[in-house]
Scaffold this motif. Structure first.
Motif, PDB file in Angstrom:
ATOM      1  N   LEU A 153      34.370  43.859  39.668  1.00  0.00           N
ATOM      2  CA  LEU A 153      33.178  44.103  39.802  1.00  0.00           C
ATOM      3  C   LEU A 153      32.278  43.524  38.689  1.00  0.00           C
ATOM      4  CD1 LEU A 153      33.048  47.598  41.342  1.00  0.00           C
ATOM      5  CD2 LEU A 153      33.097  45.588  42.707  1.00  0.00           C
ATOM      6  N   GLY A 154      32.955  42.426  37.886  1.00  0.00           N
ATOM      7  CA  GLY A 154      32.226  41.959  36.939  1.00  0.00           C
ATOM      8  C   GLY A 154      30.855  41.370  37.193  1.00  0.00           C
ATOM      9  N   ASP A 155      30.121  40.558  36.285  1.00  0.00           N
ATOM     10  CA  ASP A 155      29.116  39.842  36.542  1.00  0.00           C
ATOM     11  C   ASP A 155      29.251  38.266  36.444  1.00  0.00           C
ATOM     12  OD1 ASP A 155      26.349  39.002  36.999  1.00  0.00           O
ATOM     13  OD2 ASP A 155      25.997  39.140  34.741  1.00  0.00           O
ATOM     14  N   ASP A 156      29.837  38.112  37.410  1.00  0.00           N
ATOM     15  CA  ASP A 156      30.683  36.752  37.944  1.00  0.00           C
ATOM     16  C   ASP A 156      30.087  35.997  39.028  1.00  0.00           C
ATOM     17  OD1 ASP A 156      32.680  37.174  39.738  1.00  0.00           O
ATOM     18  OD2 ASP A 156      33.325  38.686  38.131  1.00  0.00           O
ATOM     19  N   GLU A 157      30.273  34.764  39.117  1.00  0.00           N
ATOM     20  CA  GLU A 157      29.920  34.144  40.562  1.00  0.00           C
ATOM     21  C   GLU A 157      30.879  34.783  41.720  1.00  0.00           C
ATOM     22  OE1 GLU A 157      30.871  29.868  42.520  1.00  0.00           O
ATOM     23  OE2 GLU A 157      29.823  29.705  40.721  1.00  0.00           O
ATOM     24  N   LEU A 158      31.758  35.143  41.793  1.00  0.00           N
ATOM     25  CA  LEU A 158      32.599  35.576  42.857  1.00  0.00           C
ATOM     26  C   LEU A 158      31.954  37.013  43.299  1.00  0.00           C
ATOM     27  CD1 LEU A 158      36.390  34.753  43.387  1.00  0.00           C
ATOM     28  CD2 LEU A 158      35.284  36.813  44.424  1.00  0.00           C
ATOM     29  N   HIS A 159      32.005  37.861  42.219  1.00  0.00           N
ATOM     30  CA  HIS A 159      31.633  39.242  42.781  1.00  0.00           C
ATOM     31  C   HIS A 159      30.198  39.162  43.068  1.00  0.00           C
ATOM     32  CE1 HIS A 159      35.103  40.466  40.418  1.00  0.00           C
ATOM     33  NE2 HIS A 159      35.378  41.329  41.436  1.00  0.00           N
ATOM     34  N   THR A 160      29.275  38.466  42.450  1.00  0.00           N
ATOM     35  CA  THR A 160      27.964  38.426  42.653  1.00  0.00           C
ATOM     36  C   THR A 160      27.713  37.872  44.339  1.00  0.00           C
ATOM     37  OG1 THR A 160      27.332  38.216  40.264  1.00  0.00           O
ATOM     38  CG2 THR A 160      25.753  37.509  41.960  1.00  0.00           C
ATOM     39  N   ARG A 161      28.427  36.760  44.593  1.00  0.00           N
ATOM     40  CA  ARG A 161      28.144  36.119  45.637  1.00  0.00           C
ATOM     41  C   ARG A 161      28.750  36.814  46.842  1.00  0.00           C
ATOM     42  NH1 ARG A 161      26.941  31.181  47.716  1.00  0.00           N
ATOM     43  NH2 ARG A 161      27.991  30.564  49.702  1.00  0.00           N
ATOM     44  N   HIS A 162      30.002  37.503  46.814  1.00  0.00           N
ATOM     45  CA  HIS A 162      30.678  38.164  47.928  1.00  0.00           C
ATOM     46  C   HIS A 162      30.751  39.576  48.140  1.00  0.00           C
ATOM     47  CE1 HIS A 162      32.204  34.137  49.232  1.00  0.00           C
ATOM     48  NE2 HIS A 162      32.544  33.955  47.998  1.00  0.00           N
ATOM     49  N   VAL A 163      30.290  40.435  46.991  1.00  0.00           N
ATOM     50  CA  VAL A 163      30.196  41.828  47.120  1.00  0.00           C
ATOM     51  C   VAL A 163      29.183  42.381  47.642  1.00  0.00           C
ATOM     52  CG1 VAL A 163      30.552  44.086  45.996  1.00  0.00           C
ATOM     53  CG2 VAL A 163      32.169  41.844  45.440  1.00  0.00           C
ATOM     54  N   ARG A 164      29.232  43.208  48.665  1.00  0.00           N
ATOM     55  CA  ARG A 164      27.974  43.922  49.353  1.00  0.00           C
ATOM     56  C   ARG A 164      28.179  45.273  49.100  1.00  0.00           C
ATOM     57  NH1 ARG A 164      26.510  39.539  48.135  1.00  0.00           N
ATOM     58  NH2 ARG A 164      24.980  38.178  49.301  1.00  0.00           N
ATOM     59  N   ARG A 165      27.156  46.234  48.553  1.00  0.00           N
ATOM     60  CA  ARG A 165      27.544  47.611  48.838  1.00  0.00           C
ATOM     61  C   ARG A 165      27.290  48.387  49.934  1.00  0.00           C
ATOM     62  NH1 ARG A 165      28.231  51.443  44.734  1.00  0.00           N
ATOM     63  NH2 ARG A 165      28.159  49.589  43.263  1.00  0.00           N
ATOM     64  N   VAL A 166      27.999  49.140  50.481  1.00  0.00           N
ATOM     65  CA  VAL A 166      28.037  49.878  51.906  1.00  0.00           C
ATOM     66  C   VAL A 166      27.951  51.446  51.483  1.00  0.00           C
ATOM     67  CG1 VAL A 166      28.882  50.326  54.218  1.00  0.00           C
ATOM     68  CG2 VAL A 166      29.078  48.079  53.326  1.00  0.00           C
ATOM     69  N   GLY A 167      26.809  51.982  51.324  1.00  0.00           N
ATOM     70  CA  GLY A 167      26.801  53.451  51.055  1.00  0.00           C
ATOM     71  C   GLY A 167      27.030  53.318  49.423  1.00  0.00           C
ATOM     72  N   GLU A 168      28.180  53.944  49.030  1.00  0.00           N
ATOM     73  CA  GLU A 168      28.522  54.216  47.612  1.00  0.00           C
ATOM     74  C   GLU A 168      29.590  53.224  47.342  1.00  0.00           C
ATOM     75  OE1 GLU A 168      30.268  57.954  49.180  1.00  0.00           O
ATOM     76  OE2 GLU A 168      29.449  56.223  50.014  1.00  0.00           O
ATOM     77  N   VAL A 169      30.070  52.418  48.262  1.00  0.00           N
ATOM     78  CA  VAL A 169      31.422  51.585  47.958  1.00  0.00           C
ATOM     79  C   VAL A 169      31.034  49.826  48.167  1.00  0.00           C
ATOM     80  CG1 VAL A 169      33.450  51.207  49.036  1.00  0.00           C
ATOM     81  CG2 VAL A 169      32.978  53.241  49.119  1.00  0.00           C
ATOM     82  N   PRO A 170      31.402  49.449  47.217  1.00  0.00           N
ATOM     83  CA  PRO A 170      31.171  47.875  47.171  1.00  0.00           C
ATOM     84  C   PRO A 170      32.253  47.135  48.133  1.00  0.00           C
ATOM     85  CG  PRO A 170      31.290  48.574  44.836  1.00  0.00           C
ATOM     86  CD  PRO A 170      31.627  49.727  45.782  1.00  0.00           C
ATOM     87  N   LEU A 171      31.811  46.235  48.921  1.00  0.00           N
ATOM     88  CA  LEU A 171      32.987  45.645  49.889  1.00  0.00           C
ATOM     89  C   LEU A 171      32.911  44.093  49.809  1.00  0.00           C
ATOM     90  CD1 LEU A 171      34.428  46.008  52.596  1.00  0.00           C
ATOM     91  CD2 LEU A 171      32.198  45.931  53.750  1.00  0.00           C
ATOM     92  N   MET A 172      33.976  43.631  50.088  1.00  0.00           N
ATOM     93  CA  MET A 172      34.217  42.211  50.455  1.00  0.00           C
ATOM     94  C   MET A 172      34.888  42.112  51.735  1.00  0.00           C
ATOM     95  SD  MET A 172      36.175  40.463  46.991  1.00  0.00           S
ATOM     96  CE  MET A 172      35.215  39.866  45.609  1.00  0.00           C
TER      97      MET A 172
END
Length: 319
Positions: A98-117
């Protein structure tokens, strides 16, 4: 720690992936859930009900992911030369969870309390020309380049059945939970998976699900023996949540099922990672793929992509 949930279709592995992810998140632990199933239902199981999830799927952006992860690694000459099993080496971009990088920023979305790819669905354009495991290449590359630490969790809802062994992704986990219903079909998938796992030294544990009484539990104990780690009982809360009839959160889950989730976490935490062994598995399956098809497809000797003096892990982040 990286955890996979596998099992027969309909066994409840997606439900357990969601319950375990939410269980971890509620304790404040960093957790990332990944939907790696051909049926993309993990977002719904996590509580998303607001239309399509605005998360670019990994499977649709493999070229961009490869370009980012290969970084300045001189052993990987192009995105075309990088296959899903290509291991990281010096110059590769390593990721923090969950770092501040291109891959996480672009592909992770939070569903409730859980980040999801998500890997993305198998759509019409794939019919007759691709298999779903090509989409899972993004997950395999992500895990190969991820340096996650103790107390951090990646939970992957995998494809159904022993089909999960069709790629080297199954070697990327610290522990694989095999979800088994108290039926002959549910147990048969467990046996298939156990045989494959034992061949490669993959750590697994069986989790009984949808247990309705003593007869069900006795059946699982007879069939699974010491591999049966714990079990979850048939859950009115889960059924209500799946039907959209409850506003109560997972804290309202039945006490026996909450206890089972605690056992899963304790089991995961009890096994420290061996980075060298994890990387050795990655290299082994990369060389297998290179010999089997990738050298011929790329016209290159992809064994040369293996950096013999490199092992991923916390030390590699500071080099």
């Amino acid at each position: 720690m990286r955890i996979a949930f596998v099992g027969k279709g309909g066994s409840g592995k997606t439900t357990l992936s969601a319950l375990f992810s939410r269980h971890l998140a509620r304790t404040g632990a960093p957790v990332l859930a990944i939907d790696g199933d051909i049926n993309q239902h993990l977002a719904e199981a996590l509580g998303h009900n607001d239309g399509p999830l605005d998360a670019p799927p990994l499977g649709a952006h493999l070229d961009r992911i490869k370009d980012y992860l290969r970084g300045t690694n001189p052993r990987i000459t192009s995105r075309e030369a990088m296959i899903k099993t290509t291991p990281p080496g010096r110059g590769s971009r390593l990721l923090r969870l969950l770092g501040d990088d291109e891959l996480h920023t672009r592909h992770v979305r939070r569903v409730g309390e859980v980040p999801l790819m998500v890997t993305g669905e198998f759509d019409e354009s794939d019919l007759g020309v691709a298999c779903y495991h090509s989409k899972l290449g993004g997950v395999e590359l992500y895990l190969s380049h991820l340096v996650d630490g103790p107390g951090e969790y990646v939970v992957v809802d995998m494809t159904a059945g022993a089909d999960a062994f069709a790629s080297g992704l199954f070697t990327r986990f610290d522990l694989t939970f095999l979800v088994a219903e108290p039926t002959r079909k549910g147990v048969s998938v467990y046996r298939q998976y156990r045989e494959h796992a034992q061949e490669f030294g993959i750590r697994i544990a069986a989790v009984g699900n949808k247990v309705t009484g003593e007869d069900d539990l006795l059946f699982l104990k007879e069939q699974l023996g010491d591999d049966l780690l714990t079990h979850l009982v048939d859950s009115p809360w889960v059924r209500s949540a799946e039907q959209g009839r409850t506003e109560a959160g997972p804290e309202s889950l039945e006490p026996l099922n909450r206890h089972a989730l605690n056992i899963l976490r304790e089991t995961v935490d009890s096994h420290p990672r061996n980075w060298a062994a994890l990387h050795a598995h990655a290299v082994e399956f990369h060389l297998r793929n290179a010999r089997a098809w990738a050298n011929g497809t790329t016209g290159l000797d992809l064994a040369a992509q293996v950096d013999p003096d490199f092992v991923p892990g916390p030390a590699a982040l500071v080099v």
